[in-house]
Scaffold this motif. Sequence first.
Motif, PDB file in Angstrom:
ATOM      1  N   THR A 138       0.848  -1.198   0.000  1.00 19.67           N
ATOM      2  CA  THR A 138       0.000   0.000   0.000  1.00 19.67           C
ATOM      3  C   THR A 138       0.875   1.236   0.000  1.00 19.67           C
ATOM      4  O   THR A 138       1.937   1.251   0.618  1.00 19.67           O
ATOM      5  CB  THR A 138      -0.925   0.017   1.234  1.00 19.67           C
ATOM      6  N   THR A 140      -0.754   4.116   0.742  1.00 21.01           N
ATOM      7  CA  THR A 140      -1.609   5.044   1.494  1.00 21.01           C
ATOM      8  C   THR A 140      -1.077   5.282   2.900  1.00 21.01           C
ATOM      9  O   THR A 140      -1.104   6.399   3.393  1.00 21.01           O
ATOM     10  CB  THR A 140      -3.048   4.488   1.566  1.00 21.01           C
ATOM     11  N   GLY A 170      -3.845  -2.317   0.316  1.00 16.70           N
ATOM     12  CA  GLY A 170      -3.715  -2.614  -1.115  1.00 16.70           C
ATOM     13  C   GLY A 170      -4.837  -3.449  -1.705  1.00 16.70           C
ATOM     14  O   GLY A 170      -4.664  -4.079  -2.750  1.00 16.70           O
ATOM     15  N   SER A 191      -7.815   3.710  -0.803  1.00 18.91           N
ATOM     16  CA  SER A 191      -7.626   4.308  -2.127  1.00 18.91           C
ATOM     17  C   SER A 191      -8.513   3.724  -3.225  1.00 18.91           C
ATOM     18  O   SER A 191      -8.876   4.447  -4.161  1.00 18.91           O
ATOM     19  CB  SER A 191      -6.152   4.227  -2.544  1.00 18.91           C
TER      20      SER A 191
HETATM   21  N1  3NM Z   1      -3.648   0.264   7.837  1.00 17.52           N
HETATM   22  P1  3NM Z   1      -5.249   1.283   0.892  1.00 17.52           P
HETATM   23  S1  3NM Z   1      -2.627  -0.619   5.697  1.00 17.52           S
HETATM   24  C1  3NM Z   1      -4.802   2.350   7.157  1.00 17.52           C
HETATM   25  O1  3NM Z   1      -1.619  -2.654   7.683  1.00 17.52           O
HETATM   26  C2  3NM Z   1      -4.006   1.156   6.860  1.00 17.52           C
HETATM   27  O2  3NM Z   1      -2.719  -1.854   9.377  1.00 17.52           O
HETATM   28  C3  3NM Z   1      -2.915  -0.731   7.363  1.00 17.52           C
HETATM   29  O3  3NM Z   1      -5.033   1.846   2.372  1.00 17.52           O
HETATM   30  C4  3NM Z   1      -2.369  -1.821   8.197  1.00 17.52           C
HETATM   31  O4  3NM Z   1      -6.542   0.578   0.872  1.00 17.52           O
HETATM   32  C5  3NM Z   1      -3.522   0.815   5.598  1.00 17.52           C
HETATM   33  O5  3NM Z   1      -5.281   2.519   0.030  1.00 17.52           O
HETATM   34  C6  3NM Z   1      -3.737   1.576   4.327  1.00 17.52           C
HETATM   35  O6  3NM Z   1      -4.072   0.410   0.586  1.00 17.52           O
HETATM   36  C7  3NM Z   1      -4.849   1.039   3.484  1.00 17.52           C
END
Ligand code: 3NM
Length: 211
Positions: A138, A140, A170, A191
């Motif tokens: 990810t 994000t 991700g 995302s």
């Molecule tokens: N927590 P996306 S990964 C907020 O591993 C968050 O605990 C995570 O965003 C963990 O859907 C993450 O864009 C980001 O990848 C998730």
Amino acid sequence: MKPVTEILPLYFIMGSQDCTHDPIWTLEEAIKGGITCFQFREKGEHALAGEEMEALARELQARCKEYNIPFIINDDVALAQKLDADGVHVGQDDTPISDVVHHFQGKYIGLSVHTLEEAIRAAQDQVDYIGVGPIFDTSTKKDAKKASGVTTIQQIRKSGMTIPIVGIGGINADNAKSVMDAGAEGVSLISAISQSNDPSSSAKTLRAAIQ
Ligand code: 3NM
């Protein structure tokens, strides 16, 4: 209050910093597309603070109320209490989970875990669900750990634990089903919806992928 497994299938998370378009519009469209839960996570670079952050939280909460979608707040326990949110989600390094469980009786309580050991502790602490991640790479969350694939979810299920799980990190329409197949009750993502030009259609596609 809906049973926790009912709110987990398509769990959308975001803050203004994650959105390509207006966050309120993004949430409304995501709701129309079929998300089952929303978590407000105003965090990291370009995140709002203070009154601006609270005003946005209230607007998003109002949209959730209108459509009967649970409104959960990430990490900010004081804000969750002030707004009487439906739940709170914390990480391993946030407010101690025992305090959260104590203060949020009758609300949804989620905890992020990264290993089987953390999942076992979470179950002992009586959280309602765990977020297991990052499943895939990810961009994000800047300080995310190394992606583990669906292995950790499989380990938790193999151990016989029945605690409700959402995968995170991700996740998109192409890989969401593999997370469910590993034993999760839902997928949580930022995302794949917050950066979409058509959040409603993205949510619909995700719903179809996990069914
Ligand atoms: N927590 P996306 S990964 C907020 O591993 C968050 O605990 C995570 O965003 C963990 O859907 C993450 O864009 C980001 O990848 C998730």
